[in-house]
Design an enzyme around this catalytic site. Structure first.
Site, PDB file in Angstrom:
ATOM      1  N   LYS A   1       0.850  -1.202   0.000  1.00 47.45           N
ATOM      2  CA  LYS A   1       0.000   0.000   0.000  1.00 47.45           C
ATOM      3  C   LYS A   1       0.883   1.247   0.000  1.00 47.45           C
ATOM      4  O   LYS A   1       0.637   2.196  -0.749  1.00 47.45           O
ATOM      5  CB  LYS A   1      -0.949  -0.010   1.203  1.00 47.45           C
TER       6      LYS A   1
ATOM      7  N   GLN B   1      -4.894  -1.284   9.360  1.00 44.14           N
ATOM      8  CA  GLN B   1      -4.830  -2.636   8.800  1.00 44.14           C
ATOM      9  C   GLN B   1      -5.496  -3.645   9.744  1.00 44.14           C
ATOM     10  O   GLN B   1      -5.194  -3.688  10.931  1.00 44.14           O
ATOM     11  CB  GLN B   1      -3.357  -3.011   8.554  1.00 44.14           C
TER      12      GLN B   1
ATOM     13  N   ASP C   1     -10.990   2.982   3.476  1.00 45.31           N
ATOM     14  CA  ASP C   1     -11.405   1.572   3.378  1.00 45.31           C
ATOM     15  C   ASP C   1     -12.922   1.476   3.200  1.00 45.31           C
ATOM     16  O   ASP C   1     -13.437   0.427   2.829  1.00 45.31           O
ATOM     17  CB  ASP C   1     -11.011   0.833   4.670  1.00 45.31           C
TER      18      ASP C   1
END
Ligand code: NAD
Length: 308
Positions: free
Chosen positions: A62, A106, A129
């Site tokens: 990422k 995460q 997200d």
């Protein structure tokens, strides 16, 4: 289009997620360059708690993708024993940092931390997200202009649209079956398909006679997490199949370290399904590469919105 869809021996189109993802990243980099010229550099903060090896790999890729796009990219790596209050305090600090437009924590988080509470601490406008209830709600009411959409379903929809365009079919009116009802894949995928005017069925672990449910679908999206559970003969002739599953199974022989080899397979029996499908995503190389590029796309969107 030619580099995103190739034709298999059986005549089915194989949807190349790597090529599609590279094209999205290219667009994002161009968009970021324009925004930078206007005085705003998109910023992405990724927070990792603990040392889960798979999470470390995801976080690294990422960060790399963010740099490729020209973003300001920061990573916070916290020890596994970090108290929940410290993680929340970091998220709050990032919420008020004007150089950061996207925040990603995460998952999975260590057991002593309430993941939902942490996700709900992220400012919805920075929730790249798309897991915050505000973003889930905006998607549910069909307000994609204000929502940040979860990356894997958003990427899956791009691949589906490319396949449908190549086949000359609209998504509207299709019977779509999404297998799996998780908040991160199944449910948002169903919302996206509904917004495209498909007739959507969500199947799950308690669905009766899954084979017949899948068999009536013009579009099948598999997000289950069980290796090759959707059999080839469940796929209607000419259906389009999007396989979100990523499952590691035993391979053949030993690797260079003398350990048993492993390989990745999807939730769909690809060899069987490709004989019936009009188009299908492979695993690996299908939906997988789309998730990171959609994260970059969401970060650019968040930065553009912050600029007004
Ligand atoms: P999850 O475990 O949260 O949800 C799985 C869903 O499958 C559940 O809703 C459950 O009801 C359903 N299910 C379980 N057994 C079933 C059965 N026998 N029949 C029908 N439905 C059944 O998983 P998830 O997070 O949604 O992920 C699903 C898959 O997608 C996994 O393989 C995961 O690795 C993969 N995934 C891939 C990406 C990507 O970047 N490509 C991202 C997220 C998840």
């Amino acid at each position: 289009m030619a580099d995103i869809l190739v034709t298999s021996e059986s005549g089915a189109l194989i949807i190349d997620g790597k090529a599609a993802s590279a094209a999205v990243l290219d667009e994002v980099a161009k968009g970021a360059a324009e925004l930078i010229a206007a005085g705003i550099r998109p910023g992405l903060a990724v927070v990792l708690v603990g040392e889960d090896p798979a999470s470390q790999v995801y976080v690294k890729s990422k960060g790399k993708a963010a740099e490729t796009c020209g973003f300001h990219s920061v990573q916070h790596t916290l020890p596994v024993e970090t108290p929940q209050a410290d993680l929340i305090a970091l998220v709050q600090k990032l919420n008020s940092d004007p150089a950061i437009h996207g925040i990603l924590v995460q998952l999975p988080l260590p057991k002593h931390i309430d993941s939902q509470l942490v996700l709900e601490t992220i400012a919805p406008a920075k929730d790249v997200d798309g897991f915050h209830p505000v973003n889930a709600g905006l998607l549910a009411i069909g307000d994609r202009k204000r929502a940040l959409v979860p990356c894997t379903p958003a990427g899956s929809l791009i691949l589906l649209q490319k396949a449908m365009d190549a086949l000359g079919r609209p998504i509207a009116g299709c019977d779509a079956v999404v297998v799996g009802r998780s908040n991160i894949v199944g449910k948002p995928m169903a919302q996206l398909l509904l917004a495209e005017s498909a007739t959507v069925t969500i199947a799950h672990s308690r669905t009766k006679d899954l084979a017949s449910v899948v068999k009536r679908a013009d579009i099948v999206v598999a997000a289950v997490g069980i290796p090759e559970m959707i059999k080839g003969d469940w796929i209607k002739k000419g259906a389009v199949v999007i396989d979100v599953g990523i499952n590691r199974v035993a391979g053949e022989g030993l690797n260079a370290k003398g350990e048993p080899k492993t390989r990745l397979v999807g939730d769909v029996d690809f060899a069987g399904a490709v004989k019936h499908a009009a188009a299908i995503t492979p695993v690996p190389g299908g939906v997988g590469p789309m998730t990171i590029c959609m994260l970059m796309s969401n970060t650019l969107t968040a930065a553009r919105r912050a600029k007004g």
